[in-house]
Design a protein around this motif. Sequence first.
Motif, mmCIF file in Angstrom:
data_model
loop_
_atom_site.group_PDB
_atom_site.id
_atom_site.type_symbol
_atom_site.label_atom_id
_atom_site.label_comp_id
_atom_site.label_asym_id
_atom_site.label_seq_id
_atom_site.Cartn_x
_atom_site.Cartn_y
_atom_site.Cartn_z
ATOM 1 N N GLY A 20 -4.739 16.879 -8.665
ATOM 2 C CA GLY A 20 -5.095 16.016 -7.554
ATOM 3 C C GLY A 20 -4.906 14.532 -7.770
ATOM 4 N N THR A 21 -4.246 14.117 -8.845
ATOM 5 C CA THR A 21 -4.025 12.693 -9.066
ATOM 6 C C THR A 21 -2.621 12.310 -8.584
ATOM 7 N N VAL A 22 -2.409 11.038 -8.332
ATOM 8 C CA VAL A 22 -1.102 10.555 -7.894
ATOM 9 C C VAL A 22 -0.112 10.708 -9.048
ATOM 10 N N SER A 23 1.071 11.235 -8.736
ATOM 11 C CA SER A 23 2.075 11.491 -9.761
ATOM 12 C C SER A 23 2.699 10.195 -10.281
ATOM 13 N N PRO A 29 5.951 9.612 -10.759
ATOM 14 C CA PRO A 29 7.075 9.176 -9.922
ATOM 15 C C PRO A 29 6.628 8.443 -8.657
ATOM 16 N N ALA A 30 5.523 8.863 -8.052
ATOM 17 C CA ALA A 30 5.021 8.160 -6.856
ATOM 18 C C ALA A 30 4.550 6.756 -7.227
ATOM 19 N N MET A 31 3.900 6.628 -8.387
ATOM 20 C CA MET A 31 3.432 5.316 -8.836
ATOM 21 C C MET A 31 4.617 4.414 -9.181
ATOM 22 N N PHE A 32 5.647 4.986 -9.822
ATOM 23 C CA PHE A 32 6.847 4.205 -10.113
ATOM 24 C C PHE A 32 7.476 3.721 -8.810
ATOM 25 N N GLY A 33 7.596 4.621 -7.833
ATOM 26 C CA GLY A 33 8.189 4.243 -6.553
ATOM 27 C C GLY A 33 7.452 3.093 -5.898
ATOM 28 N N LEU A 34 6.118 3.133 -5.944
ATOM 29 C CA LEU A 34 5.312 2.047 -5.378
ATOM 30 C C LEU A 34 5.606 0.731 -6.090
ATOM 31 N N ARG A 68 0.848 -1.201 0.000
ATOM 32 C CA ARG A 68 0.000 0.000 0.000
ATOM 33 C C ARG A 68 0.877 1.243 0.000
ATOM 34 N N LEU A 69 0.540 2.184 -0.877
ATOM 35 C CA LEU A 69 1.101 3.527 -0.804
ATOM 36 C C LEU A 69 0.091 4.385 -0.063
ATOM 37 N N ARG A 70 0.503 4.893 1.089
ATOM 38 C CA ARG A 70 -0.356 5.797 1.863
ATOM 39 C C ARG A 70 -0.277 7.165 1.197
ATOM 40 N N VAL A 71 -1.210 7.411 0.306
ATOM 41 C CA VAL A 71 -1.164 8.615 -0.520
ATOM 42 C C VAL A 71 -1.340 9.857 0.350
ATOM 43 N N ALA A 72 -0.396 10.791 0.197
ATOM 44 C CA ALA A 72 -0.415 12.069 0.906
ATOM 45 C C ALA A 72 -0.246 13.187 -0.122
ATOM 46 N N ALA A 73 -0.373 14.415 0.312
ATOM 47 C CA ALA A 73 -0.282 15.567 -0.592
ATOM 48 C C ALA A 73 1.016 15.563 -1.392
ATOM 49 N N ARG A 74 2.125 15.099 -0.805
ATOM 50 C CA ARG A 74 3.417 15.099 -1.509
ATOM 51 C C ARG A 74 3.453 14.127 -2.688
ATOM 52 N N HIS A 75 2.488 13.205 -2.763
ATOM 53 C CA HIS A 75 2.433 12.245 -3.865
ATOM 54 C C HIS A 75 1.583 12.725 -5.041
ATOM 55 N N LEU A 76 0.955 13.885 -4.896
ATOM 56 C CA LEU A 76 0.002 14.347 -5.902
ATOM 57 C C LEU A 76 0.647 15.317 -6.887
ATOM 58 N N ARG A 77 0.097 15.333 -8.074
ATOM 59 C CA ARG A 77 0.480 16.289 -9.104
ATOM 60 C C ARG A 77 -0.676 17.265 -9.286
ATOM 61 N N PRO A 78 -0.484 18.335 -10.023
ATOM 62 C CA PRO A 78 -1.609 19.253 -10.260
ATOM 63 C C PRO A 78 -2.811 18.491 -10.824
#
Length: 139
Positions: free
Chosen positions: A50-53, A55-60, A38-48
């Motif tokens: 409001g969707t998950v960026s 790079p955050a998805m790649f990291g997961l 699970r990626l605990r999605v936080a504001a730092r994971h979002l792109r303009p």
Amino acid sequence: MTVVMDATALQAFLQRDFGQVADDFAVERADATGVTLRLRVAARHLRPGGTVSGPAMFGLADVAMYLAILRRIGPVALAVTTNCAMDFMRKPQAGVDLLAQARLLKLGRRLAVGDVLLFSEGGTEPVARAGLTYAIPSS
């Protein structure tokens, strides 16, 4: 198929060796079929927007495959990604965590190959797919 590290051991490994990012992730499952992370999605994971960026998805996807390998070979901190191909298929659902389902396709002495599907929590259609190869250091 032998499971060397279970979900609790994998989570402890993340906390010990990757404390800078460990709180972003929760190991939901680690068994003979693979790992769910699970990626605990936080504001730092979002792109303009409001969707998950990406790079955050790649990291997961990358962390999920790393843990899928460690579940079989034990805590080898120096296993590294050598290749990744990622398809972003649909926009993740806003305001929910992402889940990665990782499975190993081949585990050799020096290389591991696997795939990861990413889902918005509660969703049935994958939002992304990644194919990864890892190099495993010699013991």
